[in-house]
Scaffold this motif. Structure first.
Motif, PDB file in Angstrom:
ATOM      1  N   TRP A 142      37.927  27.356  63.239  1.00  0.00           N
ATOM      2  CA  TRP A 142      38.894  27.002  62.194  1.00  0.00           C
ATOM      3  C   TRP A 142      38.442  27.350  60.775  1.00  0.00           C
ATOM      4  O   TRP A 142      39.177  27.157  59.822  1.00  0.00           O
ATOM      5  CB  TRP A 142      39.135  25.482  62.236  1.00  0.00           C
ATOM      6  CG  TRP A 142      40.155  25.073  63.280  1.00  0.00           C
ATOM      7  CD1 TRP A 142      40.905  25.887  64.056  1.00  0.00           C
ATOM      8  CD2 TRP A 142      40.497  23.727  63.623  1.00  0.00           C
ATOM      9  NE1 TRP A 142      41.712  25.146  64.886  1.00  0.00           N
ATOM     10  CE2 TRP A 142      41.492  23.816  64.636  1.00  0.00           C
ATOM     11  CE3 TRP A 142      40.088  22.479  63.190  1.00  0.00           C
ATOM     12  CZ2 TRP A 142      42.065  22.677  65.215  1.00  0.00           C
ATOM     13  CZ3 TRP A 142      40.668  21.351  63.757  1.00  0.00           C
ATOM     14  CH2 TRP A 142      41.645  21.438  64.761  1.00  0.00           C
ATOM     15  N   GLY A 143      37.233  27.842  60.642  1.00  0.00           N
ATOM     16  CA  GLY A 143      36.699  28.035  59.296  1.00  0.00           C
ATOM     17  C   GLY A 143      37.172  29.279  58.591  1.00  0.00           C
ATOM     18  O   GLY A 143      36.903  29.461  57.398  1.00  0.00           O
ATOM     19  N   GLU A 159      43.539  22.253  55.393  1.00  0.00           N
ATOM     20  CA  GLU A 159      42.761  21.078  55.008  1.00  0.00           C
ATOM     21  C   GLU A 159      41.351  21.099  55.591  1.00  0.00           C
ATOM     22  O   GLU A 159      40.472  20.367  55.139  1.00  0.00           O
ATOM     23  CB  GLU A 159      43.480  19.789  55.431  1.00  0.00           C
ATOM     24  CG  GLU A 159      43.699  19.633  56.920  1.00  0.00           C
ATOM     25  CD  GLU A 159      45.018  20.237  57.401  1.00  0.00           C
ATOM     26  OE1 GLU A 159      45.467  19.853  58.502  1.00  0.00           O
ATOM     27  OE2 GLU A 159      45.579  21.094  56.681  1.00  0.00           O
ATOM     28  N   PHE A 160      41.136  21.970  56.608  1.00  0.00           N
ATOM     29  CA  PHE A 160      39.815  22.008  57.228  1.00  0.00           C
ATOM     30  C   PHE A 160      38.785  22.608  56.282  1.00  0.00           C
ATOM     31  O   PHE A 160      37.613  22.194  56.278  1.00  0.00           O
ATOM     32  CB  PHE A 160      39.855  22.804  58.536  1.00  0.00           C
ATOM     33  CG  PHE A 160      38.534  22.814  59.265  1.00  0.00           C
ATOM     34  CD1 PHE A 160      38.088  21.683  59.938  1.00  0.00           C
ATOM     35  CD2 PHE A 160      37.715  23.936  59.253  1.00  0.00           C
ATOM     36  CE1 PHE A 160      36.864  21.679  60.596  1.00  0.00           C
ATOM     37  CE2 PHE A 160      36.494  23.936  59.905  1.00  0.00           C
ATOM     38  CZ  PHE A 160      36.073  22.803  60.579  1.00  0.00           C
ATOM     39  N   VAL A 199      35.182  21.118  55.227  1.00  0.00           N
ATOM     40  CA  VAL A 199      33.910  21.826  55.335  1.00  0.00           C
ATOM     41  C   VAL A 199      33.040  21.543  54.122  1.00  0.00           C
ATOM     42  O   VAL A 199      31.853  21.202  54.246  1.00  0.00           O
ATOM     43  CB  VAL A 199      34.134  23.340  55.496  1.00  0.00           C
ATOM     44  CG1 VAL A 199      32.822  24.110  55.289  1.00  0.00           C
ATOM     45  CG2 VAL A 199      34.701  23.656  56.866  1.00  0.00           C
ATOM     46  N   TYR A 200      33.616  21.659  52.938  1.00  0.00           N
ATOM     47  CA  TYR A 200      32.813  21.518  51.725  1.00  0.00           C
ATOM     48  C   TYR A 200      32.555  20.064  51.325  1.00  0.00           C
ATOM     49  O   TYR A 200      31.518  19.751  50.749  1.00  0.00           O
ATOM     50  CB  TYR A 200      33.483  22.275  50.574  1.00  0.00           C
ATOM     51  CG  TYR A 200      33.330  23.771  50.735  1.00  0.00           C
ATOM     52  CD1 TYR A 200      32.071  24.365  50.634  1.00  0.00           C
ATOM     53  CD2 TYR A 200      34.423  24.589  51.011  1.00  0.00           C
ATOM     54  CE1 TYR A 200      31.912  25.730  50.802  1.00  0.00           C
ATOM     55  CE2 TYR A 200      34.280  25.951  51.184  1.00  0.00           C
ATOM     56  CZ  TYR A 200      33.009  26.513  51.079  1.00  0.00           C
ATOM     57  OH  TYR A 200      32.848  27.864  51.262  1.00  0.00           O
ATOM     58  N   LYS A 201      33.487  19.172  51.664  1.00  0.00           N
ATOM     59  CA  LYS A 201      33.300  17.773  51.291  1.00  0.00           C
ATOM     60  C   LYS A 201      32.457  16.998  52.301  1.00  0.00           C
ATOM     61  O   LYS A 201      31.819  16.019  51.949  1.00  0.00           O
ATOM     62  CB  LYS A 201      34.662  17.089  51.126  1.00  0.00           C
ATOM     63  CG  LYS A 201      35.377  17.446  49.840  1.00  0.00           C
ATOM     64  CD  LYS A 201      36.580  16.533  49.628  1.00  0.00           C
ATOM     65  CE  LYS A 201      37.208  16.786  48.266  1.00  0.00           C
ATOM     66  NZ  LYS A 201      38.361  15.886  48.016  1.00  0.00           N
ATOM     67  N   GLN A 202      32.479  17.456  53.563  1.00  0.00           N
ATOM     68  CA  GLN A 202      31.827  16.667  54.607  1.00  0.00           C
ATOM     69  C   GLN A 202      30.721  17.421  55.348  1.00  0.00           C
ATOM     70  O   GLN A 202      29.602  16.929  55.471  1.00  0.00           O
ATOM     71  CB  GLN A 202      32.883  16.188  55.629  1.00  0.00           C
ATOM     72  CG  GLN A 202      33.960  15.299  55.029  1.00  0.00           C
ATOM     73  CD  GLN A 202      33.489  13.863  54.885  1.00  0.00           C
ATOM     74  OE1 GLN A 202      32.380  13.517  55.255  1.00  0.00           O
ATOM     75  NE2 GLN A 202      34.338  13.021  54.324  1.00  0.00           N
ATOM     76  N   ILE A 203      31.041  18.613  55.855  1.00  0.00           N
ATOM     77  CA  ILE A 203      30.078  19.303  56.730  1.00  0.00           C
ATOM     78  C   ILE A 203      28.859  19.784  55.956  1.00  0.00           C
ATOM     79  O   ILE A 203      27.714  19.555  56.380  1.00  0.00           O
ATOM     80  CB  ILE A 203      30.748  20.474  57.477  1.00  0.00           C
ATOM     81  CG1 ILE A 203      31.887  19.960  58.369  1.00  0.00           C
ATOM     82  CG2 ILE A 203      29.714  21.205  58.332  1.00  0.00           C
ATOM     83  CD1 ILE A 203      32.606  21.035  59.153  1.00  0.00           C
TER      84      ILE A 203
END
Length: 981
Positions: A874-875, A882-883, A887-891
Motif C-alpha cells: 500500500w505504500g 490515508e496510509f 507511514v510517516y506519523k506511525q511506522i
C-alpha cells in the motif's frame, strides 16, 4: 541482648512473637554494637547458666555478619576484642562439661576462618602458632582446631566456591605464606592426633584424615606420602571405625595434581603397599559402605593412570605411556570385581574408570587378545548387572527404582562403547545370550528373559544403520540379527506373563520393523500377538497403552504386506473402537481415550492402504466412522437436554448433571478427535478423493457442527472441533469452505483468551491453504474476530499478577499479530480494504503498538514484518491515501522508538531479528516513497525530535541509502550508541 525475645526465633506457634524476634535479630545484625552484645552474651552466658542452642547459633550469626561486612575496616581495639572473644571461646570449649552441638561448633569454626582470612599473615602472623598451642588442652580443643582448618579450606581452597580476583589473589598469598612458615607444623600435629587418638577417639582421627585429604591438594605431597603416614593409613584400613575415612584420605592423595611420571610412581607405590598388606584381597561380602569407599579409591587410581597415559602420549613419550598402560591394565581385574558386585552402589563407583578404559582402547588401531578377553569379561558383567532384581517394583516410581534405572543407563552407555570398540564380539555374545535364553523362556526368570531381549534391542542403537536397514547392506550383521528375530517371533515369548518382557517384545518388533519386509511370513503371527491377551488386551494398562502406540507404528511399517489381513484385523479391533462412556452403567475401557486415537489412526491406515476399490474403501471407512457419529449424536442430545437454560440454576440434581455433562463433553471431544485421527492416512485433498472417502468426512463434519445447538460454550467440544478442522483443512480441499462460517460460530461462541488463542492458528491454516477462496468469509468475519480479540485482551489485562493469565494473554497477542500477518502475507488486502475505516485504523495502530510497546520480541518481529509488507503493498501510488500519512506519523517513528526502549534487548537473538525487520521496514518505505521524500522527512521533521545534530542525521540517512546489509549493521550500532550500550 534480649534473650527472652530471641527464644521465640524458633517458635512458629506464636507468629507475632516470632516476627518481633526476627525483627530484633535483624536489628542486632545491622547495629554497630550488635556483635559486641553477641560476644558478651556467648561468653558470659556460657560461664553462668546454659544458653539455648538456637539463640547461641543466632548470636554467632550476628558476629559473622560483622566480620564479613565491617571487621576489615574496624578499629584496632575492635579487632583485638574479636581476637579476645576467640580466645575465650576456646577456653569455654575446653571447660564446659558437654560439647556444643555440631552446627554450633561448625559456625564458630567459620568465624575463626573469617577472621583468619582478614588478618593472616599481616595482622595475625602467629595465628597457627596460637592455634597449635591449644591442642594440649584436650579433645575439645582439638575438635575446634580441626573444624577451623576445615573452615579455612572452604574459605581459601575449595574450588567449588566462586571467588573474585581480589579474593583469589588473597588466597594465593595465604597459601604461599603457610607453605613457607607453618605447613610442616600442621602436618606434624595431624600425625600426632592420628597416633595418639587412634583407639581412644576415632571421631577425631576421622576428622584429621578429612583435613589431610583436603590440604593435600596444595601442600607438598612428600609431607604425607611417606612411610610414617602410609603405615598409619594402611593400619587404619584394617580398623572398622577408621577404614572408610582412611580410604577417602588415600583417594584424595591419589587425586592430587602432579606430573604424570611422578603421579604414576606415587600411584603404583601406594597400590603396591595396599596389595602387599592384603587390603586389596577384598572380601566382597564385606560392609557395602566400606566397599564403596575402596572402589572409589581404585576408580581414582585407574583414572589417574589413564590421565597420565594421555599426557604422556600427548607429549610424545611413548615408552613411558606404554609402561603406564601396562600398569593400568593390571588394575582391570580388581576393577571388574567391584563392577560385578551384587550391590549396584559398589558397581557404579568404578564405572568412570571402566568407561575411560574402553575409551583408551578405542584409540588403539587394534586391540590384542588379552585386551579382547578383558572386554569380553566386561560384556558378561554388563549382561548380568543389567538384570532387574526379582523384587523390582515396576508400578512404583520410587527412589530406589529411579536409581537402578539410572544405573542401567550407564550400563547401556558402556555397552554402546564396547560395541563401537569390537562390533563382532558384541554381536556374537548377544546372539549367544539370545540363543541360550529364548528356547527355555518358559523356565527362565523374567529378569533373564528381559535382559536378553533388551540387549537384542540395544544392538539396534549400538550398531546403527541408515533408516533402520539392519537386514541389508552388512551381511555379517544381517546374518546374526535375522535368526535372532526369527527365534523371537516363533518361540512364543510374547506370552510371557511379566509385563516387562511383553513390552520388550513389542519394542523389538517395531525397532526391527524392516525384518518383516525380508520375512513377511512373520507379519501374521505378530499381528496376532498385538491383538491378543498379551498385547492390546493385556491385563496391565501400561502395556496396553504402549502396545496401542507401537501397533500403529508396526502397521505403518508393514502396510504393504497387510492386504490379506486388513478386514480380519479391522474386525478384531471393533471392541477397541467403541466410544465410552455410553449409557450410565459401569464400564471399563481397555484403552484410554489417548490410546484409542492410535487405534483409529491404524484402522484408517489399514483401510486406505489396502488393495480395495474406492467403493469398498468408502464402505469400510464408513463402518469405522458411522458408529462414532451415531454415538456423538446420542450424547450431544443428552448434553443439550442436561444443559440448564438458566446459568444460575443450583441444586443437588444440577450438581449430578454437571458431572455427567463434563463426562459427555469429554466423550464428544474424543469422538471428533477419533475421526480426525482416522484421516491421518490422507495427505491432501487428492488422496481423500481418490480413496472415495470424501463423503464420509463431510458427513462427519455436518454431524459435529450440530454442537452449534448447545446453549452454552463447552471448551472440550471446541477443542475437538478445532482438531478435526485442522485435519480437514489438509484433507478436504475447497469442500471445507462452506462449513467454515458455521464452524467459526461454534468456535467463537466463547471469547475467552484461551479459546481465541487456539482458534486463530486454525484460521491461519485455512488462509494459507485457500488464500483468495476464503476472502468472502474473512471479509464478513474479520471485524467480529478482531472485536472478540480486543475485548478478551482488555478483560484479561486486570490479572497483572497472575503468571498463567499473563502467558495466555501474551499467547493471544502473538496469535492476533500472526492472524494479521497471515492475511497480509497471503495478499488478501481486499479483506482489510473492505473494513470500516475505524476498524482498519484500530488494526494498523495495534501493529505499531505491538512493535513498540510490547516487550515481546517474537510479537515485535511479526509486527515489523507485517508493517513492512503493508508498506510494500500500500505504500506506493495505488494504496489508500490515508496510509501514506500513517507511514510517516506511525511506522517511521515506531522504527526508532522500539529499539530505544530499555526492554528492547539488543543482545537477545529474537530481539535482533525484530531489529532487522525494523530496518527492512525503513528500507521498504525508502523504496516505495522515494529517496527524496523519506530523507527530507527524516532530516527536516523527525530526526531533530530525537536531538540528533545535523552530522548524525546525515550519517543515518547516508547509511539508509546504502547497501541493505550495511544499513542493518549500522542500524544496530546506531541504537547501541544512542542507548549508551
Amino acid at each position: 541482648m534480649d534473650l527472652q525475645l530471641l527464644q521465640f526465633l524458633t517458635n512458629p506457634l506464636d507468629a507475632n512473637a516470632q516476627s518481633r524476634a526476627l525483627a530484633y535479630f535483624e536489628q542486632l545484625k545491622s547495629s554497630d554494637t550488635g556483635w559486641q552484645l553477641a560476644t558478651n552474651t556467648l561468653i558470659n552466658t556460657n560461664a553462668g547458666s546454659s544458653l539455648n542452642d538456637h539463640v547461641k547459633f543466632f548470636a554467632l550469626q550476628v558476629i559473622e555478619v560483622f566480620i564479613k561486612q565491617s571487621y576489615q575496616k574496624s578499629s584496632p581495639s575492635q579487632q583485638q576484642a574479636m581476637k579476645h572473644f576467640l580466645s575465650q571461646w576456646i577456653q569455654l570449649q575446653v571447660s564446659q562439661p558437654v560439647q556444643d552441638k555440631v552446627f554450633i561448633r561448625n559456625k564458630a569454626a567459620q568465624i575463626f576462618a573469617l577472621v583468619f582470612v582478614c588478618d593472616y599473615p599481616k595482622r595475625w602472623p602467629n595465628f597457627f602458632t596460637d592455634l597449635l598451642q591449644t591442642l594440649s588442652l584436650g579433645p575439645n580443643a582439638i575438635d575446634l582446631y580441626l573444624r577451623v582448618l576445615l573452615a579455612i579450606d572452604s574459605e581459601v581452597v575449595d574450588r567449588e566456591i566462586l571467588h573474585s580476583k581480589e579474593e583469589a589473589d588473597r588466597n594465593t598469598l595465604i597459601k604461599d605464606h603457610m607453605r613457607e612458615t607453618c605447613v610442616e607444623s600442621l602436618v606434624d600435629s595431624w600425625y600426632h592426633i592420628l597416633s595418639v587418638y587412634e583407639t581412644s577417639n576415632t571421631d577425631l582421627v576421622c576428622q584429621t584424615l578429612e583435613i589431610v585429604g583436603a590440604y593435600i591438594a596444595w601442600i607438598n605431597i612428600d609431607l604425607i606420602a611417606n612411610m610414617r603416614f602410609v603405615d598409619l593409613l594402611v593400619r587404619f584400613l584394617r580398623e572398622q571405625p577408621l577404614r572408610e575415612a582412611a580410604a577417602d584420605c588415600l583417594h584424595d592423595i591419589v587425586a592430587k595434581g602432579m606430573d604424570p611420571v611422578a603421579k604414576t610412581k606415587l600411584v603404583e607405590s601406594l597400590f603396591s603397599v595396599l596389595d602387599s598388606a592384603g587390603i586389596l584381597n577384598v572380601d566382597m561380602e564385606d560392609d557395602v559402605d566400606y566397599l564403596c569407599k575402596l572402589a572409589r579409591l581404585i576408580n581414582c587410581i585407574g583414572l589417574q593412570l589413564a590421565l597420565s597415559w594421555t599426557k604422556l602420549k600427548k607429549a610424545g613419550d611413548n615408552d613411558c605411556a606404554c609402561a603406564v598402560m601396562q600398569l593400568l591394565e593390571s588394575k582391570i581385574p580388581l576393577t571388574f570385581r567391584f563392577l560385578s558386585h551384587s550391590d549396584d552402589d559398589v558397581s557404579a563407583t568404578v564405572m568412570d574408570f571402566v568407561k575411560e578404559y574402553i575409551q583408551l582402547l578405542k584409540q588403539k588401531p587394534a586391540i590384542n587378545e588379552a585386551e579382547r578377553q578383558k572386554v569380553e569379561s566386561l560384556l558378561f558383567i554388563i549382561f548380568e548387572k543389567t538384570k532387574y532384581d526379582e523384587g523390582f517394583y515396576f508400578d512404583r516410581d520410587g527412589e530406589e527404582e529411579a536409581i537402578f534405572l539410572e544405573y542401567r543407563k550407564q550400563l547401556r552407555t558402556l555397552f554402546d562403547n564396547v560395541a563401537v570398540l569390537d562390533r563382532d564380539l558384541v554381536l556374537n555374545r548377544v546372539r549367544d545370550l539370545v540363543n541360550m535364553t529364548l528356547p527355555r523362556w518358559q523356565t527362565s526368570s523374567f529378569a533373564e528373559v528381559e535382559a536378553a531381549l533388551t540387549f537384542l534391542y540395544q544392538l539396534g542403537e549400538a550398531l546403527p544403520v541408515s533408516h533402520g536397514n539392519h537386514f541389508s547392506g552388512d551381511p555379517a550383521k544381517a546374518s546374526a540379527l535375522q535368526p535372532m528375530m526369527e527365534s523371537l517371533l516363533s518361540c512364543g515369548v510374547s506370552s510371557y506373563p511379566h509385563p516387562a518382557v511383553t513390552l520388550c517384545f513389542f519394542e523389538l518388533v517395531v525397532r526391527y520393523e524392516k525384518f518383516f519386509l525380508v520375512e513377511p511370513q512373520f507379519v501374521a503371527p505378530t499381528l496376532v500377538a498385538f491383538l491378543d491377551q498379551g498385547g492390546m488386551r493385556h491385563a496391565n494398562p501400561k502395556v496396553r497403552s504402549r502396545v496401542a502406540y507401537l501397533f500403529s507404528r508396526f502397521v505403518r511399517a508393514v502396510k504393504s504386506h497387510m492386504t490379506d489381513y486388513t478386514e480380519d484385523v479391522l474386525r478384531r479391533l471393533q471392541d477397541l473402537l467403541i466410544l465410552l462412556p455410553a449409557e450410565s452403567g459401569p464400564q471399563t475401557a481397555l484403552l484410554t481415550h489417548d490410546d484409542q486415537l492410535f487405534i483409529f489412526e491404524t484402522a484408517g491406515l489399514l483401510i486406505t492402504s489396502g488393495n480395495f476399490d474406492a467403493e469398498t474403501k468408502r464402505n469400510l471407512m464408513d463402518s469405522l466412522v458411522s458408529p462414532v457419529l451415531e454415538k456423538f449424536a446420542v450424547l450431544l442430545e443428552e448434553l443439550i437436554r442436561l444443559t440448564p437454560q438458566s446459568p444460575n440454576t443450583v441444586g443437588a440434581a444440577d450438581v449430578a448433571n454437571q458431572k455427567r455433562r463434563a463426562i459427555l463433553a469429554q466423550c464428544l471431544s474424543h469422538a471428533m478427535s477419533a475421526v480426525a485421527w482416522s484421516s491421518k492416512a490422507f495427505t491432501n485433498s487428492q488422496s481423500i478423493k481418490a480413496s472415495g472417502c470424501l463423503s464420509v468426512y463431510l458427513k462427519a463434519l455436518e454431524v459435529f457442527l450440530r454442537a452449534i445447538q448447545l446453549p452454552e460454550v463447552v471448551s472440550e467440544i471446541q477443542a475437538g472441533l478445532r482438531q478435526y478442522l485442522h485435519r480437514m483443512t489438509v484433507c478436504l480441499g475447497e469442500e471445507l469452505l462452506p462449513f467454515v462460517p458455521s464452524a467459526s460460530q461454534v468456535l467463537l461462541k466463547s471469547s475467552s483468551v484461551h479459546s481465541l488463542s487456539e482458534y486463530i492458528p486454525l484460521i491461519n491454516q485455512i488462509i494459507a491453504k485457500f488464500k483468495k477462496q476464503v476472502v468472502p468469509f474473512l471479509t464478513q468475519a474479520f471485524a467480529p474476530i478482531i472485536s472478540a480479540i480486543f475485548n478478551a485482551l482488555a478483560a484479561s489485562s486486570a490479572a497483572v499478577n497472575d503468571e498463567e493469565a499473563r502467558l495466555e494473554r501474551q499467547s493471544l497477542q502473538r496469535s492476533y499479530f500472526s492472524f494479521i500477518a497471515a492475511i497480509v502475507g497471503s495478499g488478501l488486502m481486499e479483506v482489510l480494504a473492505a473494513q470500516d475505516s475505524a476498524v482498519l485504523q484500530q488494526v494498523l495502530v495495534s501493529l505499531v503498538q505491538g512493535a513498540v510497546d510490547y516487550p515481546d520480541p517474537v510479537a515485535q518481529k511479526t509486527c515489523f514484518s507485517t508493517l513492512r509488507r503493508l508498506v510494500e503493498i500500500w505504500g506506493g501510488k495505488d494504496g489508500p491515501s490515508e496510509f501514506v500519512e500513517f507511514v510517516y506519523k506511525q511506522i517511521v517513528p515506531a522504527c526508532f522508538l522500539a529499539p530505544l526502549r530499555d526492554t528492547f534487548d539488543l543482545n537477545d537473538a529474537q530481539t535482533t531479528m525484530a531489529l532487522s525487520e525494523s530496518a527492512l521496514c525503513l528500507r521498504a518505505i525508502l523504496e516505495k516513497r522515494g529517496d527524496e521524500e523519506l530523507i527530507t522527512f527524516l532530516q527536516s521533521q523527525y530526526l531533530p525530535t530525537l536531538k540528533l545534530n545535523l552530522q548524525q542525521s546525515q550519517e543515518f540517512c547516508m547509511a539508509l541509502r546504502s547497501d541493505q546489509k550495511l544499513f542493518k549493521s549500522y542500524y544496530k550500532m546506531f541504537f547501541q550508541q544512542a542507548r549508551g550500550l
